[in-house]
Structure formats: C-alpha cells, structure tokens
Write a protein that holds these residues in place. Structure first.
Motif, PDB file in Angstrom:
ATOM      1  N   PRO A  29       0.828  -1.210   0.000  1.00 63.08           N
ATOM      2  CA  PRO A  29       0.000   0.000   0.000  1.00 63.08           C
ATOM      3  C   PRO A  29       0.862   1.259   0.000  1.00 63.08           C
ATOM      4  CG  PRO A  29       0.156  -0.875   2.220  1.00 63.08           C
ATOM      5  CD  PRO A  29       0.886  -1.858   1.327  1.00 63.08           C
ATOM      6  N   LEU A  30       0.249   2.348  -0.381  1.00 64.12           N
ATOM      7  CA  LEU A  30       0.888   3.647  -0.202  1.00 64.12           C
ATOM      8  C   LEU A  30       0.513   4.146   1.180  1.00 64.12           C
ATOM      9  CD1 LEU A  30      -0.121   5.393  -3.560  1.00 64.12           C
ATOM     10  CD2 LEU A  30       2.030   4.207  -3.051  1.00 64.12           C
ATOM     11  N   ILE A  31       1.486   4.631   1.900  1.00 64.35           N
ATOM     12  CA  ILE A  31       1.207   5.260   3.191  1.00 64.35           C
ATOM     13  C   ILE A  31       1.534   6.739   3.063  1.00 64.35           C
ATOM     14  CG2 ILE A  31       1.800   5.348   5.637  1.00 64.35           C
ATOM     15  CD1 ILE A  31       2.287   2.470   5.655  1.00 64.35           C
ATOM     16  N   LEU A  32       0.568   7.565   3.393  1.00 66.60           N
ATOM     17  CA  LEU A  32       0.767   9.013   3.298  1.00 66.60           C
ATOM     18  C   LEU A  32       0.753   9.624   4.689  1.00 66.60           C
ATOM     19  CD1 LEU A  32      -1.664   9.938   0.378  1.00 66.60           C
ATOM     20  CD2 LEU A  32       0.730   9.215   0.249  1.00 66.60           C
ATOM     21  N   HIS A  33       1.657  10.548   4.908  1.00 61.81           N
ATOM     22  CA  HIS A  33       1.615  11.392   6.108  1.00 61.81           C
ATOM     23  C   HIS A  33       0.848  12.636   5.696  1.00 61.81           C
ATOM     24  CE1 HIS A  33       2.513  13.731   9.525  1.00 61.81           C
ATOM     25  NE2 HIS A  33       3.588  13.066   9.928  1.00 61.81           N
ATOM     26  N   LYS A  34      -0.417  12.725   6.155  1.00 63.27           N
ATOM     27  CA  LYS A  34      -1.282  13.761   5.589  1.00 63.27           C
ATOM     28  C   LYS A  34      -0.897  15.170   6.043  1.00 63.27           C
ATOM     29  CE  LYS A  34      -5.036  13.026   8.882  1.00 63.27           C
ATOM     30  NZ  LYS A  34      -6.432  12.602   9.028  1.00 63.27           N
ATOM     31  N   ASP A  35      -0.217  15.282   7.174  1.00 62.53           N
ATOM     32  CA  ASP A  35       0.189  16.615   7.632  1.00 62.53           C
ATOM     33  C   ASP A  35       1.505  17.058   7.006  1.00 62.53           C
ATOM     34  OD1 ASP A  35      -2.086  16.658   9.205  1.00 62.53           O
ATOM     35  OD2 ASP A  35      -1.056  15.715  10.898  1.00 62.53           O
ATOM     36  N   LYS A  36       2.461  16.150   6.965  1.00 61.42           N
ATOM     37  CA  LYS A  36       3.765  16.517   6.402  1.00 61.42           C
ATOM     38  C   LYS A  36       3.807  16.375   4.883  1.00 61.42           C
ATOM     39  CE  LYS A  36       6.555  15.839  10.528  1.00 61.42           C
ATOM     40  NZ  LYS A  36       7.515  14.997  11.248  1.00 61.42           N
ATOM     41  N   LYS A  37       2.742  15.839   4.294  1.00 66.86           N
ATOM     42  CA  LYS A  37       2.658  15.695   2.831  1.00 66.86           C
ATOM     43  C   LYS A  37       3.821  14.869   2.285  1.00 66.86           C
ATOM     44  CE  LYS A  37      -0.915  18.557   2.652  1.00 66.86           C
ATOM     45  NZ  LYS A  37      -1.661  18.040   3.808  1.00 66.86           N
ATOM     46  N   MET A  38       4.007  13.737   2.936  1.00 66.15           N
ATOM     47  CA  MET A  38       5.031  12.812   2.473  1.00 66.15           C
ATOM     48  C   MET A  38       4.403  11.434   2.317  1.00 66.15           C
ATOM     49  SD  MET A  38       8.253  13.901   4.871  1.00 66.15           S
ATOM     50  CE  MET A  38       9.548  13.348   3.791  1.00 66.15           C
ATOM     51  N   GLY A  39       5.035  10.620   1.512  1.00 67.46           N
ATOM     52  CA  GLY A  39       4.484   9.277   1.336  1.00 67.46           C
ATOM     53  C   GLY A  39       5.512   8.312   0.809  1.00 67.46           C
ATOM     54  N   ARG A  40       5.153   7.055   0.899  1.00 69.91           N
ATOM     55  CA  ARG A  40       5.986   6.004   0.328  1.00 69.91           C
ATOM     56  C   ARG A  40       5.113   4.774   0.112  1.00 69.91           C
ATOM     57  NH1 ARG A  40      10.072   2.881   4.219  1.00 69.91           N
ATOM     58  NH2 ARG A  40      10.275   1.828   2.220  1.00 69.91           N
ATOM     59  N   GLN A  41       5.631   3.880  -0.715  1.00 72.24           N
ATOM     60  CA  GLN A  41       4.992   2.580  -0.845  1.00 72.24           C
ATOM     61  C   GLN A  41       5.764   1.618   0.042  1.00 72.24           C
ATOM     62  OE1 GLN A  41       5.075   0.800  -4.781  1.00 72.24           O
ATOM     63  NE2 GLN A  41       3.070  -0.108  -4.447  1.00 72.24           N
ATOM     64  N   VAL A  42       5.074   0.928   0.921  1.00 71.19           N
ATOM     65  CA  VAL A  42       5.756  -0.045   1.778  1.00 71.19           C
ATOM     66  C   VAL A  42       5.456  -1.451   1.281  1.00 71.19           C
ATOM     67  CG1 VAL A  42       5.849   1.327   3.887  1.00 71.19           C
ATOM     68  CG2 VAL A  42       3.841  -0.064   3.422  1.00 71.19           C
ATOM     69  N   VAL A  43       6.419  -2.326   1.441  1.00 72.36           N
ATOM     70  CA  VAL A  43       6.190  -3.731   1.138  1.00 72.36           C
ATOM     71  C   VAL A  43       6.012  -4.435   2.466  1.00 72.36           C
ATOM     72  CG1 VAL A  43       7.096  -5.781   0.009  1.00 72.36           C
ATOM     73  CG2 VAL A  43       7.643  -3.523  -0.902  1.00 72.36           C
ATOM     74  N   LEU A  44       4.838  -4.985   2.685  1.00 69.58           N
ATOM     75  CA  LEU A  44       4.524  -5.564   3.985  1.00 69.58           C
ATOM     76  C   LEU A  44       5.049  -6.979   4.092  1.00 69.58           C
ATOM     77  CD1 LEU A  44       0.809  -4.426   4.151  1.00 69.58           C
ATOM     78  CD2 LEU A  44       2.775  -3.321   5.228  1.00 69.58           C
ATOM     79  N   GLN A  45       5.404  -7.364   5.299  1.00 67.93           N
ATOM     80  CA  GLN A  45       5.715  -8.758   5.571  1.00 67.93           C
ATOM     81  C   GLN A  45       4.384  -9.447   5.833  1.00 67.93           C
ATOM     82  OE1 GLN A  45       9.180  -9.453   6.366  1.00 67.93           O
ATOM     83  NE2 GLN A  45       9.971  -7.441   6.856  1.00 67.93           N
ATOM     84  N   GLY A  46       4.387 -10.762   5.765  1.00 67.03           N
ATOM     85  CA  GLY A  46       3.190 -11.468   6.205  1.00 67.03           C
ATOM     86  C   GLY A  46       2.281 -11.883   5.078  1.00 67.03           C
ATOM     87  N   ASN A  47       1.013 -12.019   5.423  1.00 67.89           N
ATOM     88  CA  ASN A  47       0.130 -12.790   4.544  1.00 67.89           C
ATOM     89  C   ASN A  47      -0.734 -11.989   3.595  1.00 67.89           C
ATOM     90  OD1 ASN A  47       0.978 -15.264   5.538  1.00 67.89           O
ATOM     91  ND2 ASN A  47      -0.415 -15.113   7.289  1.00 67.89           N
ATOM     92  N   HIS A  48      -0.408 -10.727   3.374  1.00 66.45           N
ATOM     93  CA  HIS A  48      -1.243  -9.982   2.453  1.00 66.45           C
ATOM     94  C   HIS A  48      -1.051 -10.502   1.034  1.00 66.45           C
ATOM     95  CE1 HIS A  48      -2.426  -6.963   5.375  1.00 66.45           C
ATOM     96  NE2 HIS A  48      -1.194  -6.993   5.823  1.00 66.45           N
ATOM     97  N   PRO A  49      -2.151 -10.784   0.335  1.00 62.16           N
ATOM     98  CA  PRO A  49      -1.981 -11.257  -1.041  1.00 62.16           C
ATOM     99  C   PRO A  49      -1.393 -10.153  -1.894  1.00 62.16           C
ATOM    100  CG  PRO A  49      -4.301 -10.796  -0.583  1.00 62.16           C
ATOM    101  CD  PRO A  49      -3.562 -10.629   0.710  1.00 62.16           C
ATOM    102  N   GLU A  50      -0.568 -10.570  -2.838  1.00 65.14           N
ATOM    103  CA  GLU A  50       0.076  -9.583  -3.680  1.00 65.14           C
ATOM    104  C   GLU A  50      -0.952  -8.844  -4.514  1.00 65.14           C
ATOM    105  OE1 GLU A  50       3.653 -10.817  -6.174  1.00 65.14           O
ATOM    106  OE2 GLU A  50       4.132 -10.512  -4.062  1.00 65.14           O
ATOM    107  N   GLN A  51      -1.892  -9.606  -5.047  1.00 60.45           N
ATOM    108  CA  GLN A  51      -2.901  -8.943  -5.868  1.00 60.45           C
ATOM    109  C   GLN A  51      -4.258  -9.526  -5.545  1.00 60.45           C
ATOM    110  OE1 GLN A  51      -2.328  -7.813 -10.116  1.00 60.45           O
ATOM    111  NE2 GLN A  51      -3.826  -9.408 -10.437  1.00 60.45           N
ATOM    112  N   GLU A  52      -5.234  -8.651  -5.333  1.00 56.05           N
ATOM    113  CA  GLU A  52      -6.594  -9.127  -5.140  1.00 56.05           C
ATOM    114  C   GLU A  52      -7.464  -8.418  -6.164  1.00 56.05           C
ATOM    115  OE1 GLU A  52      -7.676  -9.791  -1.093  1.00 56.05           O
ATOM    116  OE2 GLU A  52      -9.803  -9.441  -1.486  1.00 56.05           O
ATOM    117  N   THR A  53      -8.402  -9.157  -6.719  1.00 52.20           N
ATOM    118  CA  THR A  53      -9.263  -8.586  -7.751  1.00 52.20           C
ATOM    119  C   THR A  53     -10.662  -8.408  -7.181  1.00 52.20           C
ATOM    120  OG1 THR A  53      -7.961  -9.598  -9.492  1.00 52.20           O
ATOM    121  CG2 THR A  53     -10.198  -8.952 -10.054  1.00 52.20           C
TER     122      THR A  53
END
Lengths: 90, 137
Positions: free
Chosen positions: B110-134
C-alpha cells in the motif's frame, strides 16, 4: 561474493547483531532462520521486483480529455453494485 | 453518499513528496492527487517528474473495510514517522473495464501518506497480504 559451506544447525554472523542459521536441508529446499533486530527489513528477493512490475502494469499515460473515462466507469460500476446490495428504500 | 466518498481535502490537489521514489519508478519524487466528482472514490495520482505518468489510487478501506497494516517504525521514519491518526492508506489499482468491471489492487504494497507533512511512500509488507486481489463490480 563470499561462499561458505554450512551444515544444518550451524550459523553465520553478519556484523554484531544478525545471525543466519541453516535450520534444515530438505531436497531442493533450504530452511533458513534469521535473527536480526526488528528494524532490519527482510524480504524474499523476488518480492521487490514483483512490486515494481505491478506498479509498471498499473501505471498509465495521461492523455488530455479521455484520461478519466475509465475512472468514471469504475465509480459507476462500484456504485451500481453497492445499490444492488443495499436495495435502498426509495 | 457521493460526497462522503470524496478524497480528503488534505490530499486533493496537494503535492506529496516520495523521498524513496516508487518501486519501478525510482526517478519519481513528487506526486499530486486529483479527483473529479464522477470518479469517487477513485482518484488519480500524477507524478510531477513525468506529467503524463499517472496511477489510479483508492483509499484502502473502500476496497477492504477491514484492511490494516503492521508497519515497522523504521519504515515510517523516511516519511516523518506519522502516528496512526496522521496516516492514510491507499492502494494503487489497475482498472479493467468489462462486465464485471475488475479492479486489481496490490494489497501487499500500500501507499502510506503522512497527511500533515505531505510525504508518502509505498511499503512492502511482511506477512500474509496477497500480492494482488481482484474486486469485481
């Protein structure tokens, strides 16, 4: 590249606080244990390129005018499905 | 209803910096979010480095109301260490028109945004999140 041989149960230290343990060898698969501080990111190497690839597949080129047509279609399809599900009173 | 699904005003038409780039697009450093009323809750994330390059994004809970992430503090540090109340989660999605209409989302990154500082990044999560869900609509 440094290449070392290890037997199951033996380990390798990287710096002071990372330890790689060879847990077991099962045919073509090697089970590896990793002891590392929580802030160290550990990823299967193939994951990161996958994310890059998915991003590249998702990217699109903005052309003037027509760019948001597919977003409208998506929004409409989603709204249609939501209204089917909810069956609003009126 | 439609009004409720509008992208927040702390996001809309605002420029966010992505100090680490976006995987696959390392040159990208700044993005801007736009949304027209008929597109809600989807929106477009354009990149300033390449004005034609864009992504369709959606706030995570519109696709997955129960979605949550467990992110290391170290991963949030480059975007100003936002607390839970300052974070917004978005998915980059790929739209496939047709019947049904398909929305492919990358739940592992997911993209994580810091809404106050107006910064963001895409994080790659560990664990069981499916790579792609339709999701089908």
């Amino acid at each position: 590249m440094l290449v070392l041989s290890r037997k199951p149960g033996e380990s390798i230290k990287l710096g002071d606080n990372i330890e790689i343990i060879l847990v077991a060898v099962e045919g073509q698969r090697v089970r590896i244990g990793i002891k590392a501080p929580r802030e160290v990111r550990i990823l299967r190497t193939e994951v990161e390129p996958d994310i890059s690839k998915m991003n590249q597949q998702s990217a699109f080129q903005l052309e003037k005018g027509e760019d948001s047509e597919i977003l409208r279609q998506a929004a409409e399809a989603r709204a249609r499905k939501a209204s089917e599900k909810e069956k609003p009173a009126k | 209803m439609e009004e409720l699904e509008a992208i927040g005003k702390e996001i809309l038409d605002k420029t966010f910096s992505f100090p680490l780039g976006i995987p696959g697009f390392p040159q990208i450093r700044r993005v801007i979010f736009s949304q027209r009323s008929g597109e809600r809750p989807f929106s477009i994330m354009r990149t300033l480095e390449d004005p034609k390059l864009a992504f369709v994004v959606i706030e995570a809970f519109y696709l997955k109301p129960d979605y949550f992430v467990d992110v290391d503090d170290a991963d949030l540090e480059p975007i100003g260490s936002p607390g839970p109340a300052e974070c917004l989660l978005f998915f980059i999605v790929r739209l496939e028109s047709g019947k049904p209409f398909r929305v492919h989302a990358n739940l592992r990154a997911p993209l994580i945004l810091h809404k106050d500082k107006k910064m963001g990044r895409q994080v790659v999560l560990q664990g069981n999140h499916p790579e792609q869900e339709t999701f089908e609509f």
